[in-house]
Structure formats: structure tokens, C-alpha cells
Design a protein around this motif. Sequence first.
Motif, PDB file in Angstrom:
ATOM      1  N   ARG A   1      14.206   4.224 -30.860  1.00  0.00           N
ATOM      2  CA  ARG A   1      14.708   3.683 -32.120  1.00  0.00           C
ATOM      3  C   ARG A   1      15.924   4.439 -32.640  1.00  0.00           C
ATOM      4  O   ARG A   1      16.016   5.664 -32.500  1.00  0.00           O
ATOM      5  N   ALA A   2      16.835   3.694 -33.268  1.00  0.00           N
ATOM      6  CA  ALA A   2      18.008   4.315 -33.891  1.00  0.00           C
ATOM      7  C   ALA A   2      17.690   4.827 -35.282  1.00  0.00           C
ATOM      8  O   ALA A   2      18.362   5.743 -35.772  1.00  0.00           O
ATOM      9  N   GLY A   3      16.672   4.274 -35.916  1.00  0.00           N
ATOM     10  CA  GLY A   3      16.367   4.631 -37.297  1.00  0.00           C
ATOM     11  C   GLY A   3      15.487   5.842 -37.473  1.00  0.00           C
ATOM     12  O   GLY A   3      15.121   6.177 -38.600  1.00  0.00           O
ATOM     13  N   LEU A   4      15.145   6.515 -36.388  1.00  0.00           N
ATOM     14  CA  LEU A   4      14.359   7.748 -36.455  1.00  0.00           C
ATOM     15  C   LEU A   4      15.208   8.889 -35.909  1.00  0.00           C
ATOM     16  O   LEU A   4      15.586   8.861 -34.732  1.00  0.00           O
ATOM     17  N   PRO A   5      15.516   9.888 -36.716  1.00  0.00           N
ATOM     18  CA  PRO A   5      16.430  10.941 -36.263  1.00  0.00           C
ATOM     19  C   PRO A   5      15.927  11.727 -35.070  1.00  0.00           C
ATOM     20  O   PRO A   5      16.721  12.265 -34.294  1.00  0.00           O
ATOM     21  N   GLU A   6      14.608  11.799 -34.903  1.00  0.00           N
ATOM     22  CA  GLU A   6      14.051  12.576 -33.792  1.00  0.00           C
ATOM     23  C   GLU A   6      14.098  11.816 -32.465  1.00  0.00           C
ATOM     24  O   GLU A   6      13.801  12.384 -31.406  1.00  0.00           O
ATOM     25  N   GLN A   7      14.466  10.526 -32.498  1.00  0.00           N
ATOM     26  CA  GLN A   7      14.553   9.745 -31.269  1.00  0.00           C
ATOM     27  C   GLN A   7      16.008   9.510 -30.869  1.00  0.00           C
ATOM     28  O   GLN A   7      16.898   9.451 -31.722  1.00  0.00           O
ATOM     29  N   ASP A   8      16.222   9.345 -29.583  1.00  0.00           N
ATOM     30  CA  ASP A   8      17.546   9.039 -29.048  1.00  0.00           C
ATOM     31  C   ASP A   8      17.554   7.571 -28.621  1.00  0.00           C
ATOM     32  O   ASP A   8      16.891   7.206 -27.644  1.00  0.00           O
ATOM     33  N   PRO A   9      18.274   6.718 -29.344  1.00  0.00           N
ATOM     34  CA  PRO A   9      18.238   5.286 -29.030  1.00  0.00           C
ATOM     35  C   PRO A   9      18.841   4.917 -27.684  1.00  0.00           C
ATOM     36  O   PRO A   9      18.766   3.752 -27.285  1.00  0.00           O
ATOM     37  N   LEU A  10      19.429   5.877 -26.986  1.00  0.00           N
ATOM     38  CA  LEU A  10      19.951   5.594 -25.655  1.00  0.00           C
ATOM     39  C   LEU A  10      18.942   5.943 -24.562  1.00  0.00           C
ATOM     40  O   LEU A  10      19.186   5.689 -23.382  1.00  0.00           O
ATOM     41  N   THR A  11      17.813   6.519 -24.955  1.00  0.00           N
ATOM     42  CA  THR A  11      16.754   6.827 -23.994  1.00  0.00           C
ATOM     43  C   THR A  11      15.985   5.558 -23.656  1.00  0.00           C
ATOM     44  O   THR A  11      15.518   4.847 -24.547  1.00  0.00           O
ATOM     45  N   GLN A  12      15.837   5.274 -22.365  1.00  0.00           N
ATOM     46  CA  GLN A  12      15.167   4.057 -21.935  1.00  0.00           C
ATOM     47  C   GLN A  12      13.668   4.316 -21.780  1.00  0.00           C
ATOM     48  O   GLN A  12      13.266   5.319 -21.180  1.00  0.00           O
TER      49      GLN A  12
END
Length: 434
Positions: free
Chosen positions: A223-234
Motif C-alpha cells: 500500500r502507498a497509504g501506509l508509511p511502513e510499506q513500500d508500494p513498489l514491493t510485489q
Amino acid sequence: MCVDSVPPPPGRVTRRGVLAGAAALAGTAASLSAAPSAAAAPGHAPGSAAARVGDLVVEGGTLLDPATGDVTEDAVVVIRAGIVREAGARARVEIPDDAPRLDAHGRWVLPGLVDAHIHLNTAAEAREAVRQGATSARSGSTNFYQDVAVRELARQAPDLAPRLRAAGVFVTPDLGDTVLADPDLTPLARLKDGVRSAEALRRAVEVNLARGADVIKTRVNERAGLPEQDPLTQVYSYEQLSEIVAAARRGGKDVLCHSYSARGCDDAVRAGIRSLEHGVFVGERTLHDMRRRGTYFTPTLTAIAGLADSPDPVLAERGRRYLPVLKEAVRAAHSMGVNLVAGTDSSGGRIEPIGREVELMRASGLSALDAIRAATTRSAQLLGLQRTVGRLTRGFAGDAIVVGGDPLADVSVLKTPLHVVRAGFALKAFRFRL
């Protein structure tokens, strides 16, 4: 650990209890019991489960038909039992004497808008979406089937909710507390690697179908809306996405896919999804493939733009960096002939006006009419409602918005409708912050 030894979801055995819980969470049962009485559909007694419908004449406004681009001044739209019976120039329309009137002189009249990606968890959110002009919508999933309950609310009391295509629960590697939504999801909670095996993916889709989902929602990226996640990670491979699509198709349903990275977008499109959601870094080759396949693109510019206003510095920087990239992707998609549709990705209790998405599409290079089509005729096609939604012509739904200016000159007027009509009921539009 696999789940193929577990019997398939029984559907009718637990569906009533599951959806009763969803209705309680969404507050839709309370909304129905508190709603004022209105006329039932022809052939049904008042107070029955039939939808409440309305009669209305919208007269004197300038009528825009998004399908043709035609503009009719001093127009009249006659709605009977929630359906458009006549629409056009005053001289050509027979106006009934017994129907309520909505004076639209000096205003513009358009069909109700379609939000093709929205998260409606409560009856209050559904009501707000309608009053901001979204008379039809497609769910982007909910945690406990609340969207299925909202869909039923819309069927019985259309003035309280948008006509909705429900997605049920998210097909994602980590279901979290969503496993509590349904007894048939609990076997998935025991899986060490989450919902990743072919058997687990099929089970997640089958449970959604058994609970009445109209579409299946999955993801290929974080998700892009969670700072701890990377939205480019598949998070899912092409093979896993293909399994989800195949399971959905066996149930006669399409798949919408949360996507960000170039490779993730390409894998999702090649797997056969119906619509690509977000798609910030979608590549040119993938866009050409989308055009060839007829894959729809829901960029949710509103949600990405909203990240830039976040108090979290990671999200704010992400929004500032992603928005221009996404606008360019929208411009490129439009120039290639990809089907663009409008969706706000509203969630978390705040419902954004679908008119804002139209405004951002216009800012991305679409003409005003094409941007309006993304929230009317194009979205109606994606939802399978092209014969009933997106226009104000005979036989279509009696859903409309009345705005204070010419949307072909300034699409921003769509953010603040003066009146919203849902199934022949004239509703008081919200005055909301922008």
C-alpha cells in the motif's frame, strides 16, 4: 499447509448470519428502519422489501448527455417510479401534472456520477457519497462484507446509498482480522505463509462469491497509504494473480487489482484482470496491452493527491512524487485509447467528491467531456450498467445531479452539486470541505 481438504463454502448455510453481522457493522439495518416511508415499486405493497422509488420532473435546466456530448437548453427530465420516462427539449416532452417539480433554471443537469473505486463501510458513508453526486459505485472491498450490506440498502432504499457493485473482502496475503468476518475464512488463518498457495487463493475467492460479491478485489503491490510499506514491493506473482482471475471467472466475476510498480501492473494485466487500480508506474507497453485487452484503468488521482497533504513526511513526499507521474500515465493512457474510469478510493470515514476525480482527470490532459465520461458512461460500462446508468434518457435510472455552472467550461462545478436526484428522489446535497 493447504486448504483443499476443507469443504467448499456452503453459501446459504452461513450467508444469512454473516451478512446480518455485516449489516449491523455498517448500520444499514438501522438506516432502513429509521427511513421515512415512501412509495413502493409498482406491484409491491408499501413497506415490502421492494425498493422505494420516486416521481420527479426536473425542468428548465441545460441537459448534458455525456454519451453524445449533446447539450439541450430548457430541458425537461421526467422520472416515473425511479426511471427516466422522457428527457429532452421542453417542447418535445409531455410534462405530467401530478409529479413533484425540481426547478433547474439557470443550472446544468447531468446523470448521476459513478465512483468506480470507493470503500463504503457504513450507512453514513454511503449516504454522504450519494449527496456528493455518486449515485452509483463499485466497492474497493471492506473488511467484514459491509459493502454487501450497503448494496442491499441501496436496493431497498436507493435514496440512502449509491447503486453498488460489492467486492466483499480483500484477497491479500495477510487477511488480518478479516478472518473473523466469515467462518469459512478461518482455515486461512492457520496458513504459515498466508493466502498464497493456489488452494488458499481459490478459497478466498470462493468465499467471496458465496457471500454475494459482484467483483473480486486483490493486490499485486503493497500500500502507498501506509508509511511502513513500500508500494513498489510485489506481493503476488503473475501465476498467483492468474489463479485469482481464473477462480473469479469460474464464478462469472471480474477482478480489480491494486497496483503500483511497472512489473506489478504488467503482471496483473497479463493475468487477465478487468481493471487496474492506481497504476502509478504503469509502463507504455502495458498500456498498449490494456488497450488491446480492453482492460480499464482507475487511477484514483484523488487518493494520490491526498497523500501530499498528509502530516506524515513519508506519505507527503510519496504524494508529491507520485502525482505528476500518475497524471502523465493518465494522459498517455487516454492518448492510446485505454478505457479510463473515475474513482476516489475514499476510505477511513472521509468521502471525497467524485467531482474532484473528474477535475484531476481534466488537469491530466483529458477534455472536459472525456473527463465527465470517465465518471459516467465509461464507469457504467465497467460496472456492467451501461444500459441503465451514465445518461438521462428513456429507460435509464432516474439519477441526476444539478450543478451551478457549465461543466464543459469548468468541471470543478461537479464537486459541489446543488441537487442530487437518486431514483426519482431529490436529495439535499452536502456542503463539504474542499
